[in-house]
Design an enzyme around this catalytic site. Structure first.
Site, PDB file in Angstrom:
ATOM      1  N   LYS A 162       0.824  -1.204   0.000  1.00 15.78           N
ATOM      2  CA  LYS A 162       0.000   0.000   0.000  1.00 15.78           C
ATOM      3  C   LYS A 162       0.864   1.262   0.000  1.00 15.78           C
ATOM      4  CE  LYS A 162      -3.768   0.254   2.534  1.00 15.78           C
ATOM      5  NZ  LYS A 162      -4.697   0.450   3.683  1.00 15.78           N
TER       6      LYS A 162
ATOM      7  N   GLY B 175      -4.754  -4.644   5.697  1.00 13.62           N
ATOM      8  CA  GLY B 175      -4.001  -5.589   4.869  1.00 13.62           C
ATOM      9  C   GLY B 175      -4.537  -7.002   4.894  1.00 13.62           C
ATOM     10  N   ARG B 176      -4.828  -7.514   6.088  1.00 14.20           N
ATOM     11  CA  ARG B 176      -5.270  -8.909   6.186  1.00 14.20           C
ATOM     12  C   ARG B 176      -6.725  -9.087   5.761  1.00 14.20           C
ATOM     13  NH1 ARG B 176      -4.219  -6.521  10.843  1.00 14.20           N
ATOM     14  NH2 ARG B 176      -5.798  -6.322  12.486  1.00 14.20           N
TER      15      ARG B 176
ATOM     16  N   LYS C  14      10.075  -4.456  13.546  1.00 12.84           N
ATOM     17  CA  LYS C  14      10.499  -3.825  12.292  1.00 12.84           C
ATOM     18  C   LYS C  14      11.439  -2.658  12.572  1.00 12.84           C
ATOM     19  CE  LYS C  14       6.476  -3.029  10.346  1.00 12.84           C
ATOM     20  NZ  LYS C  14       5.488  -2.673   9.298  1.00 12.84           N
TER      21      LYS C  14
ATOM     22  N   HIS D   5      -1.528 -38.037  10.216  1.00 10.56           N
ATOM     23  CA  HIS D   5      -0.267 -38.766  10.327  1.00 10.56           C
ATOM     24  C   HIS D   5       0.836 -37.882  10.886  1.00 10.56           C
ATOM     25  CE1 HIS D   5      -1.754 -42.296   8.073  1.00 10.56           C
ATOM     26  NE2 HIS D   5      -2.548 -41.396   7.518  1.00 10.56           N
TER      27      HIS D   5
ATOM     28  N   GLU E  44      -3.291 -11.721  14.386  1.00 11.83           N
ATOM     29  CA  GLU E  44      -2.917 -10.319  14.221  1.00 11.83           C
ATOM     30  C   GLU E  44      -4.073  -9.413  14.627  1.00 11.83           C
ATOM     31  OE1 GLU E  44       0.061  -8.679  11.156  1.00 11.83           O
ATOM     32  OE2 GLU E  44      -1.895  -8.200  10.274  1.00 11.83           O
TER      33      GLU E  44
ATOM     34  N   GLU F 176      10.582  -5.776   3.179  1.00 10.63           N
ATOM     35  CA  GLU F 176      10.763  -7.062   2.512  1.00 10.63           C
ATOM     36  C   GLU F 176      10.300  -6.989   1.062  1.00 10.63           C
ATOM     37  OE1 GLU F 176       9.427  -8.061   6.825  1.00 10.63           O
ATOM     38  OE2 GLU F 176       8.997  -6.523   5.312  1.00 10.63           O
TER      39      GLU F 176
END
Length: 538
Positions: free
Chosen positions: A199, A258-259, A504, A375, A344, A205
């Site tokens: 955004k 964002g999420r 961060k 398993h 979050e 990153e």
């Protein structure tokens, strides 16, 4: 609401010893402890809830004024109080004829305009009208993002694999160079489009991976590399400086977290991969769940009920985690997606007014698809010392008619696991099995203990006809509103994420130290690790 919490605690204490299986002595338990909407069924009859506890939980939601909070969110009120923002990801999937007023302006026309721009771009790319610098059709798309700009598109494109009919989509998120190196390997820059999703266009990153991708493109295409770039961002100055023309930049407002953003421009890779019709079906499924959340009474409201079940397990029963177990291989990334959505959003320690919470907030969310998980970690679910409520998701039909027999095996496994968690195996039953295996005396006692399952492990099963785009939209919106419901009851802000900031900030200050600068002011652990890991030469 303290009296309701006290009544819930007393009700739990009074009924904790009641085996789940005995609750089914009431013939209509399944009918009374399940609910449905638009073809989706949620069965919560294999939990310890009874009429009294469910009634108390509904009173808890009413006491928290959940209905008013729902109306406030959908109306565009600034319910994200710490950032002074509206919360309107639901507007991204609202019908075009709906009006949603924010600061005196109806935002729906702008949302629809952006959606049409996305569709036009995706169709031009899919049809070959929008071509590479060399006049070819694009064969591959790389989406570079992280967190909400990655997990939603990754999860949804995998989930909708049977509907893929566009360019292949690849995703890069981790700043670890291995991620982008492995993705670029084998791709042809001559036919690859890179979408950079950030955004603010400042996510460290994402910017690092974008710069690596740009070097890769320029090595093959020179200055024509910009023709292979697009962006999902609201920072037009920064995208222009990166060489991305404005007609290939798709922005979104600050009222989309964002999420919660896969429904808009962040979902561009989904749209490119499955096409406009299927993308709109995804939006329609979510919108249908929105309408259900807004209108259904709490006693039949899927997101509210799922949230109340979460409150019951977390705060009343003391279960600290929950497992999301989709019996759909294509939902392999759903647990990770919901992990971010839930942890979050609701991983908070203070209420809206800044006071400390007096009870636990969000639980630990984890999981893997079945039958693989059986398993791996189901041993702990069945016989471990901790109770982990399970949430199963299963479709009645797969997308491979020639392999229908395998889907029947999948369904049988899913239903068997929820039954086994509830039923368990008594010591008497275990003793019979051990004896049949030839154990006697002390060995018989020992093996009886090993073969006993405590049972009484709660689970919820969400069942649907088939994993279509519409159903995927329902699933994601269901969990979004579940998170909101729980957050309202705890009195927290589910739409900020200040907890990600400190790490961060420290990373930025540590980078020069990793590159060889001094480590003054750091603790001995950090200094020791820097000594081991930092680059010693400039």
């Amino acid at each position: 609401m303290s009296d309701i919490w006290e009544h819930l605690a007393k009700q739990r204490a009074a009924t904790a010893g009641v085996p789940l299986l005995t609750l089914f002595e009431t013939p209509d338990r399944f009918d009374r402890f399940s609910a449905s909407s638009d073809g989706m069924l949620m069965d919560f009859s294999k939990t310890a809830l009874d009429d009294t506890s469910l009634s108390l939980l509904i009173r808890l939601a009413e006491g928290a004024e959940l209905s008013d909070h729902i109306d406030a969110m959908f109306s565009g009120d600034r319910i994200n109080s710490t950032e002074d923002r509206s919360v309107l990801h639901t507007a991204l999937r609202a019908p075009a004829d709906r009006k949603i007023i924010v600061d005196g302006t109806d935002i729906v026309p702008a949302v629809q305009k952006t959606l049409h721009r996305m569709e036009d771009f995706a169709e031009a790319l899919r049809s070959g009208t929008f071509q590479t610098a060399g006049g070819q059709a694009f064969t591959d798309v790389i989406n570079i993002g992280i967190g909400g700009s990655d997990l939603g598109p990754v999860m949804a494109t995998l989930a909708l694999a049977p509907y893929h009919d566009g360019p292949r989509c690849h995703f890069v998120s981790n700043v670890d160079g291995a991620h982008i190196a492995d993705t670029l390997k084998g791709l042809d820059p001559e036919t690859t489009l890179v979408i950079i999703a950030s955004k603010t266009f400042t996510t460290t990153e994402t910017v690092a991976n974008a710069e690596t991708a740009l070097k890769w493109l320029r090595a093959a295409l020179g200055e024509k590399a910009s023709g292979h770039l697009a962006a999902v961002s609201s920072a037009l100055d920064k995208t222009a400086a990166f060489g991305i023309p404005p007609e290939r930049v798709f922005g979104f407002a600050d009222w989309v977290g964002g999420r919660y953003s896969m429904w808009g421009p962040v979902g561009l890779p989904i749209l490119i991969t499955v096409g406009p019709e299927n993308f709109r079906a995804l939006l329609s499924g979510a919108a249908a769940m929105d309408d259900h959340f807004r209108s259904a009474p709490f006693a039949r409201n899927l997101p509210v009920l799922l949230g109340l079940i979460g409150i019951w397990h977390n705060n009343v029963c003391g279960y600290e985690s929950r497992a999301v177990l989709p019996y759909e291989q294509r939902l392999a990334r759903l647990p990770a997606y919901l992990q971010q959505l839930d942890m979050e959003s609701n991983g908070k320690g203070v209420t809206l007014d800044g006071t400390s919470l007096t009870r636990d907030s969000g639980p630990i969310v984890w999981g893997e698809p079945g039958t693989n998980g059986q398993h791996a970690f189901y041993q702990l679910l069945h016989q471990g010392t901790r109770v982990v409520p399970a949430e199963f998701l299963i479709g009645g039909e797969g997308h491979e008619p020639d392999l229908a027999h395998q889907h029947r095996m999948l369904v049988a496994n899913c239903l068997a696991q929820s039954e086994a968690l509830m039923r368990g195996r008594s010591p008497q039953e275990a003793r019979v099995i051990a004896a049949k295996r030839g154990f006697e005396g002390a060995d018989l006692d020992r093996m009886t203990a090993h073969l006993t399952f405590p049972g009484n492990r709660p689970s919820v099963t969400i069942a649907y006809d088939k994993l279509t785009p519409f159903v995927l939209g329902q699933i994601v919106a269901l969990y979004e509103h579940r998170v909101f419901t729980e957050g309202v009851i705890w009195g927290i802000n589910s739409f900020d994420q200040w907890g990600v900031e400190l790490g961060k900030e420290l990373a930025l200050s540590l980078l020069p130290m990793v590159e060889g600068a001094g480590s003054d002011g750091k603790d001995s652990s950090t200094r020791g690790l820097l000594s081991k890991l930092a680059r010693k030469t400039g």
